[in-house]
Design an enzyme around this catalytic site. Structure first.
Site, PDB file in Angstrom:
ATOM      1  NE  ARG A 149      -3.650   0.122   0.209  1.00  0.00           N
ATOM      2  CZ  ARG A 149      -4.366   0.202  -0.863  1.00  0.00           C
ATOM      3  NH1 ARG A 149      -4.757   1.382  -1.705  1.00  0.00           N
ATOM      4  NH2 ARG A 149      -5.191  -0.909  -1.214  1.00  0.00           N
ATOM      5  CG  HIS A 185      -6.269  -0.196   2.889  1.00  0.00           C
ATOM      6  ND1 HIS A 185      -5.383   0.911   3.007  1.00  0.00           N
ATOM      7  CD2 HIS A 185      -7.088  -0.079   1.866  1.00  0.00           C
ATOM      8  CE1 HIS A 185      -6.040   1.587   2.062  1.00  0.00           C
ATOM      9  NE2 HIS A 185      -7.043   1.089   1.252  1.00  0.00           N
ATOM     10  CB  CYS A 186      -0.960  -2.118   5.657  1.00  0.00           C
ATOM     11  SG  CYS A 186      -1.616  -1.144   7.003  1.00  0.00           S
ATOM     12  CG  LEU A 187      -0.199  -7.044   4.284  1.00  0.00           C
ATOM     13  CD1 LEU A 187      -0.966  -8.114   4.921  1.00  0.00           C
ATOM     14  CD2 LEU A 187       1.200  -6.951   4.226  1.00  0.00           C
TER      15      LEU A 187
END
Length: 349
Positions: free
Chosen positions: A97, A337-339
């Protein structure tokens, strides 16, 4: 030279159709120390499988050995191999992300443009980050897309879009001197408008405990449609997250969209504190990922899970809301979401 906005490009909402999702396969045991890296793989492959049901998953892979491991696990987790693309290139960590590309579409939807923001691992906290910083350039080459380079630090987790001219972000992150100390708030807003193709920047104050990104918005506030956001709240006044999330909520209540309307705000309580080895990880339901096949929501095996899933399902009637365990993934201080980083679809003539 004209900016992406002047050329008619903008960053679409996450719920718009995807061509694929890009991820960077985790291999850095500084993020998941000791046995924790292997322990989180079942959750990570479950994430890949859920995304792959509705779109291609492009995976940046550090080396041939890791590629062989991934291939050996696809059948184990019931993942259709035809939905997976492996791209062997050096990587530092898993947070696509933030180091991945921002891909814009034009108003007619028939062209795309890649924005290659600078990446410094959240203010230089976790060197080296040189390979991850080069990720957008490699992906632009793979996809055959033209790219623009704004020349400043920007992370995908620090911004959230409604696809209709508004971006949400946080002062604690984008105004942190470890990112772009030479820029004022007004100058940063101009970069966001010029290179993401938005009209308006809305600011909240800060992020949650355990978030080493200095307060990414994707742990606190997310758009679920053009005028509605979910806002994480902490009802327990004794909890460390209560005050900052209450402050963010007050700020959201005062905001207005370009048409003068207030935001429709839906409050979702935080999960029970996720504490691992005496460290409080940044567990949050706001770190969901919207893909073609569904809305993938991190869950933490606590009573609040069901309520969060029910609330989100009210706004995503076109696809299922799917809870997936992130109890092991969250040790790395990020979640779904970060990944992930979406590659928006272009309309083909």
């Amino acid at each position: 030279m004209k900016t992406p906005k002047e050329l008619g490009f903008y960053f679409p909402a996450e719920w718009d159709a995807h061509e694929s999702t890009w991820i960077t396969f985790p291999h850095n045991d500084h993020s998941w120390q000791g046995d924790k890296l292997a322990d989180m793989y079942p959750e990570y492959f479950a994430l890949i499988k859920a995304i792959s049901v509705g779109e291609i998953v492009n995976i940046q892979v550090n080396d041939d050995q890791l590629a062989a491991f991934i291939k050996s696990q696809l059948a184990v987790y019931g993942i259709e191999e035809s939905q997976i693309r492996l791209h062997i290139q050096p990587t530092n960590d898993a947070w696509c992300r933030d180091h991945g590309p921002a891909i814009l579409v034009n108003q007619s939807g028939d062209e795309r443009l890649l924005v290659d923001w600078g990446y410094n691992a959240w203010g230089g906290k976790y060197p080296p980050f040189d390979s991850d910083n080069e990720s957008p350039t490699r992906i632009a080459s793979i996809l055959g897309l033209n790219k623009v380079i704004p020349g400043i630090i920007m992370e995908g987790g620090s911004v959230d879009f409604n696809g209709a001219g508004t971006v949400l972000t946080s002062r604690s992150c984008l105004l942190n001197p470890n990112r772009n100390p030479h820029l004022s708030q007004a100058q940063i807003e101009q970069y966001l408008c010029d290179y993401y193709g938005v009209e308006q920047v809305l600011w909240v104050s800060d992020g949650i405990v355990g978030d080493d990104t200095d307060g990414h918005i994707d742990d606190t506030v997310r758009f679920v449609n053009e005028d509605t956001v979910i806002a994480m709240v902490e009802p327990n006044e004794q909890d460390e997250n209560h005050a900052v999330l209450a402050q963010n909520l007050r700020e959201l209540q005062a905001m207005r969209l370009p048409n003068g309307k207030p935001l429709n705000i839906v409050e979702i309580p935080m999960p029970a504190a996720v504490v691992i080895d005496e460290f409080r990880a940044p567990g949050s339901y706001a770190n969901f990922y919207i893909c073609n096949a569904g809305v993938l929501v991190p869950t933490f095996d606590c009573a609040q899970d069901a309520f969060a899933l029910e609330r989100l399902a009210q706004f995503f009637t076109d696809r299922p809301v799917i809870g997936l365990s992130a109890k092991k993934i969250i040790w790395g201080q990020g979640s779904f979401h970060c990944l992930t980083q979406q590659e928006p679809a272009a309309k083909h003539a």
